[in-house]
Scaffold this active site. Structure first.
Site, mmCIF file in Angstrom:
data_model
loop_
_atom_site.group_PDB
_atom_site.id
_atom_site.type_symbol
_atom_site.label_atom_id
_atom_site.label_comp_id
_atom_site.label_asym_id
_atom_site.label_seq_id
_atom_site.Cartn_x
_atom_site.Cartn_y
_atom_site.Cartn_z
ATOM 1 N N ASP A 1 39.989 50.639 30.483
ATOM 2 C CA ASP A 1 39.555 49.419 31.158
ATOM 3 C C ASP A 1 39.575 48.295 30.133
ATOM 4 O O ASP A 1 39.635 48.537 28.920
ATOM 5 C CB ASP A 1 38.148 49.598 31.733
ATOM 6 N N SER A 2 39.486 47.066 30.616
ATOM 7 C CA SER A 2 39.463 45.917 29.719
ATOM 8 C C SER A 2 38.154 45.817 28.951
ATOM 9 O O SER A 2 38.056 45.084 27.978
ATOM 10 C CB SER A 2 39.685 44.624 30.519
ATOM 11 N N TYR B 1 40.463 40.732 30.984
ATOM 12 C CA TYR B 1 41.898 40.619 31.248
ATOM 13 C C TYR B 1 42.183 39.612 32.362
ATOM 14 O O TYR B 1 43.249 39.027 32.420
ATOM 15 C CB TYR B 1 42.466 41.973 31.673
ATOM 16 N N GLY B 2 41.222 39.447 33.261
ATOM 17 C CA GLY B 2 41.450 38.622 34.449
ATOM 18 C C GLY B 2 41.781 37.169 34.173
ATOM 19 O O GLY B 2 42.368 36.498 35.016
ATOM 20 N N CYS C 1 40.737 49.407 35.392
ATOM 21 C CA CYS C 1 40.679 47.946 35.419
ATOM 22 C C CYS C 1 41.338 47.446 36.691
ATOM 23 O O CYS C 1 42.525 47.736 36.941
ATOM 24 C CB CYS C 1 41.391 47.385 34.190
ATOM 25 N N ASN C 2 40.601 46.729 37.531
ATOM 26 C CA ASN C 2 41.161 46.221 38.779
ATOM 27 C C ASN C 2 42.319 45.266 38.518
ATOM 28 O O ASN C 2 43.303 45.251 39.262
ATOM 29 C CB ASN C 2 40.076 45.524 39.597
ATOM 30 N N THR C 3 42.233 44.453 37.463
ATOM 31 C CA THR C 3 43.300 43.502 37.148
ATOM 32 C C THR C 3 44.589 44.236 36.812
ATOM 33 O O THR C 3 45.671 43.879 37.294
ATOM 34 C CB THR C 3 42.882 42.592 35.980
ATOM 35 N N GLU D 1 25.973 43.217 33.579
ATOM 36 C CA GLU D 1 25.937 43.476 32.141
ATOM 37 C C GLU D 1 24.598 43.091 31.517
ATOM 38 O O GLU D 1 24.203 43.655 30.495
ATOM 39 C CB GLU D 1 27.088 42.747 31.437
ATOM 40 N N CYS E 1 35.393 45.827 42.035
ATOM 41 C CA CYS E 1 35.220 45.613 40.596
ATOM 42 C C CYS E 1 34.345 46.743 40.090
ATOM 43 O O CYS E 1 33.353 47.104 40.737
ATOM 44 C CB CYS E 1 34.567 44.266 40.309
ATOM 45 N N THR E 2 34.689 47.319 38.955
ATOM 46 C CA THR E 2 33.957 48.494 38.479
ATOM 47 C C THR E 2 32.555 48.163 37.972
ATOM 48 O O THR E 2 31.766 49.063 37.704
ATOM 49 C CB THR E 2 34.755 49.215 37.375
ATOM 50 N N HIS E 3 32.232 46.873 37.831
ATOM 51 C CA HIS E 3 30.851 46.487 37.506
ATOM 52 C C HIS E 3 29.950 46.547 38.748
ATOM 53 O O HIS E 3 28.741 46.765 38.634
ATOM 54 C CB HIS E 3 30.791 45.057 36.972
#
Length: 282
Positions: free
Chosen positions: A23-24, A55-56, A86-88, A166, A198-200
């Site tokens: 992931d980013s 990355y987005g 990473c979704n991006t 976060e 989004c993984t968050h």
């Protein structure tokens, strides 16, 4: 989409090889957690590119370059599958991941989440929330419409959800108010399913679910990926039967001062061994 086109994808792979995930940053740790919960016998090698996150906000050529470098780093660990958490990257560079993986099966969070939403949505009224980059790419919209052409897909960027997650503000009043503002238009559209793109976002699942109401099915892309990994490994007979496997490995490209706190929040435990590999040493 998942790279499972031919049986040759599995040739030479070993059941005791690790699952490679990148992931980013730290968001992909939610994917790690779901895979560990679903497949406790599996060893994970995770790379978070914390030096170059996010990355987005980068250009597409840069995102594709980073995706290739991240995949190449994981290949050094001889994985049996690679997950782009990473979704991006999943939206804009999964083809590069598959190309660099050179036959090793690859899975992206977008395809997995879209597939689960298309299968489980009762009335085909599907909402998708994600970062600006993911939503503007249209990747979830296209994937869901490809799988379920009759679906009505409504997308909404929710950029503040990442810093809220976060910072650990998972049940803060501010989080609730922001969620109500972001999700109001999706509620107006009478969605029956909501994809956490989004993984968050799984960290904020309780607040999000409370805002949209009990009638809306929540699709966690991390859970969707864990299910897809399980199905893939079962089909290939590559599930690890050994309960006494090597410990999972966590690699980052920078070690931020608050990494441990964030990692513990995402994983539910504190990683014991974290290796730092800087981008220029990829």
């Amino acid at each position: 989409m998942t790279n499972l086109s031919t049986p040759k994808s599995f040739e030479g792979l070993q059941s005791d090889a690790p699952i490679g995930i990148f992931d980013s940053g730290v968001g992909g740790l939610t994917v790690v957690r779901r895979i560990m919960e679903r497949l406790p016998n599996e060893r994970i090698v995770y790379f978070g590119d914390t030096a170059r996150v996010p990355y987005g906000t980068k250009s597409v050529p840069t995102i594709r370059k980073y995706a290739a470098e991240d995949t190449a780093l994981l290949l050094k660990e001889s994985p049996k599958v690679i997950v782009a958490a990473c979704n991006t990257v999943s939206a804009l560079a999964l083809d590069i991941v598959a190309q660099v993986a050179n036959g090793i099966p690859t899975i992206g969070v977008v395809a997995a989440g879209a597939r689960l939403a298309a299968e489980r949505s009762p009335r085909g009224r599907i909402g998708v929330i994600g970062t600006e980059a993911t939503i503007s790419s249209g990747a979830y919209y296209d994937a869901i419409k490809h799988l379920k052409p009759t679906a009505n897909v409504f997308s909404k960027a929710c950029p503040l959800f990442v810093p809220l997650a976060e910072e650990g503000l998972l049940s803060h009043l501010a989080t609730r108010l922001i969620a109500e503002d972001y999700l109001s238009e999706l509620i107006t559209q009478e969605i029956d399913t909501l994809v956490l793109g989004c993984t968050h976002y799984p960290l904020l699942r309780n607040v999000i679910a409370d805002v949209v109401g009990k009638s809306v099915l929540i699709i966690d892309s991390a859970e969707a990926v864990a299910l897809e990994v399980e199905l893939l490994l079962c089909a290939a007979r590559l599930l690890n039967p050994n309960v006494h496997h090597l410990p999972s490995k966590f690699i980052v490209s920078d070690l931020p001062t608050k990494f441990n706190r964030i990692a513990e929040c995402f994983l539910g435990f504190l990683p014991q061994h974290i290796e730092v590999i800087f981008p220029d040493s990829h």
